[in-house]
Design a protein around this motif. Structure first.
Motif, PDB file in Angstrom:
ATOM      1  N   LEU A 253      53.985  39.556  47.157  1.00 52.44           N
ATOM      2  CA  LEU A 253      52.632  39.143  46.772  1.00 52.44           C
ATOM      3  C   LEU A 253      52.494  39.118  45.256  1.00 52.44           C
ATOM      4  O   LEU A 253      51.929  38.175  44.680  1.00 52.44           O
TER       5      LEU A 253
ATOM      6  N   SER B   5      50.626  33.854  51.276  1.00 52.63           N
ATOM      7  CA  SER B   5      50.237  34.876  50.311  1.00 52.63           C
ATOM      8  C   SER B   5      49.062  35.696  50.831  1.00 52.63           C
ATOM      9  O   SER B   5      49.038  36.928  50.700  1.00 52.63           O
TER      10      SER B   5
ATOM     11  N   TYR C  36      54.467  36.116  43.796  1.00 54.35           N
ATOM     12  CA  TYR C  36      53.762  34.843  43.990  1.00 54.35           C
ATOM     13  C   TYR C  36      52.569  34.728  43.031  1.00 54.35           C
ATOM     14  O   TYR C  36      52.350  33.689  42.412  1.00 54.35           O
TER      15      TYR C  36
END
Length: 393
Positions: free
Chosen positions: A231, A251, A234
């Motif tokens: 996470l 995500s 990203y």
């Protein structure tokens, strides 16, 4: 700048209508009247010159646009001057190109059109079509960024007026290019701000939840730690303003797994996603702030369990996406303040997403928030399935 955009938009609509009328007349009356053909030729040359100019003033855009600007004016030769350099020369008489910057100097210093005297150009060749010139400075936001030099055998009052009008049109395209550049910089700045806003509460709570599983369920702790790392990776990626809806949902799923580790059975999530909209390009990090708002401000203060429903569905030429929770709701006036950027740090996520959606897709794609105290919250957005220049990376 808004009146300029409105004027140019109206001009483009009129131009499109004129072109359509020309082809309609042509279909009924052969090739139309000479006036029809002249009008179409003018519109066609302007439409070809516009795209490169919208990239700003540089050697490539100047060379591409110069041939169409020359056709627009119908003059033997034309030069585009940048900041003290010759960006493009179009037409015969190239021997004069080396002097083009000097020819434009007086006009650029004065900030107004300037007729270059014949003796400053004469090369002694009686057949040379480049005998005189009118130079119009290109002034963008109060700064002289270049000049348009129009060369001919003889300068008439009509040519001076025509050169001035074409130069003003070029300036309008360069102003739009600067507006595009400013908008891009704004979007990038807002995206950096959103990345920097990664909630300290979320980071702390996630790491605390992971730590609680280290002894009791090491496998679960390992999985959650990997989800947290993915996470974060990203969210902090450095390329691309857009992602596919599928990437955004991946995500969001990672974010929700971490929150479920903390909330347990209190947090229930429904995903209702139409497969055909998964490839749609959406602004990067546009969904997580909406889901985080639902978890933190909707369900967080709620003493009992709550549900978040995420929908993405086909809506004709658009994709409709909504995030709904049955939490404590929000004050509508507070939401308006947040979307207007007046709600402080707590509102950065929603206001940021709303601003970026409107900047890319127009006001119709801004956030639509339905909420009231004690009634939960539903946030809906619409994005086109396809928009020129918008591609996931």
């Amino acid at each position: 700048m808004a009146p300029l955009i409105t004027t140019l938009s109206a001009a483009l609509v009129i131009a499109a209508a004129a072109a359509a009328l020309f082809w309609l007349v042509r279909g009924r009356r052969g090739f139309g009247t000479p006036a029809d053909r002249a009008a179409f030729a003018t519109l066609h040359s302007a439409s070809l010159a516009a795209p490169p100019l919208r990239e700003g003033l540089n050697p490539d855009s100047a060379r591409t646009a110069a041939k169409h600007l020359r056709a627009l004016l119908g003059t033997p030769a034309l030069a585009v001057i940048g900041d003290g350099t010759l960006l493009a020369w179009e037409g015969p008489g190239r021997r004069h190109a080396a002097q083009a910057v000097e020819h434009a100097k007086d006009a650029m210093e004065a900030g107004r059109p300037w007729v270059v005297p014949a003796e400053a150009i004469d090369c002694g060749d009686l057949d040379c079509p480049v005998r005189s010139a009118v130079v119009v400075p290109l002034v963008v936001d109060g700064l002289v960024v270049g000049a348009l030099s129009v060369y001919a055998r003889q300068i008439s009052a009509g040519l001076v007026r025509a050169a001035g009008e074409v130069a003003h049109w070029v300036i309008s395209q360069l102003e739009l290019a600067e507006l595009d550049r400013s908008r891009t910089l704004l979007i990038e700045a807002e995206l950096r701000a959103l990345r920097a806003q990664i909630s300290p509460h979320f980071v702390y709570n996630s790491l605390t939840a992971i730590a609680s599983f280290v002894r009791t369920d090491p496998d679960q702790a390992r999985e959650l730690l990997l989800e947290f790392a993915e996470l974060t990776r990203y969210s902090l990626r450095r390329h691309g303003e857009f992602s596919t809806l599928a990437e955004e949902l991946h995500s969001v799923d990672r974010y929700l797994r971490l929150e479920r580790a903390r909330f347990g059975a209190r947090l229930r999530v429904d995903l209702l996603i139409a497969p055909e909209v998964l490839p749609v390009a959406v602004p990067f990090l546009c969904l997580q702030p909406l889901v985080e708002n639902a978890v933190r401000h909707g369900l967080g203060p709620k003493p009992t369990s709550g549900r978040i429903t995420i929908r993405a569905e086909d809506a004709g030429s658009d994709c409709r996406i909504s995030v709904e929770d049955d939490g404590v709701g929000m004050d509508p006036e507070q939401v308006r303040a947040q979307l207007a950027g007046k709600g402080g740090g707590e509102s950065l996520g929603l206001g940021n997403v709303d601003e970026r959606l409107r900047a890319v897709f127009g006001d119709d794609s801004g956030l639509v928030v339905e909420t009231a105290k004690g009634a939960g919250t539903k946030i809906t957005i619409r994005v086109p399935k396809y928009r020129s220049g918008v591609h996931a990376q």
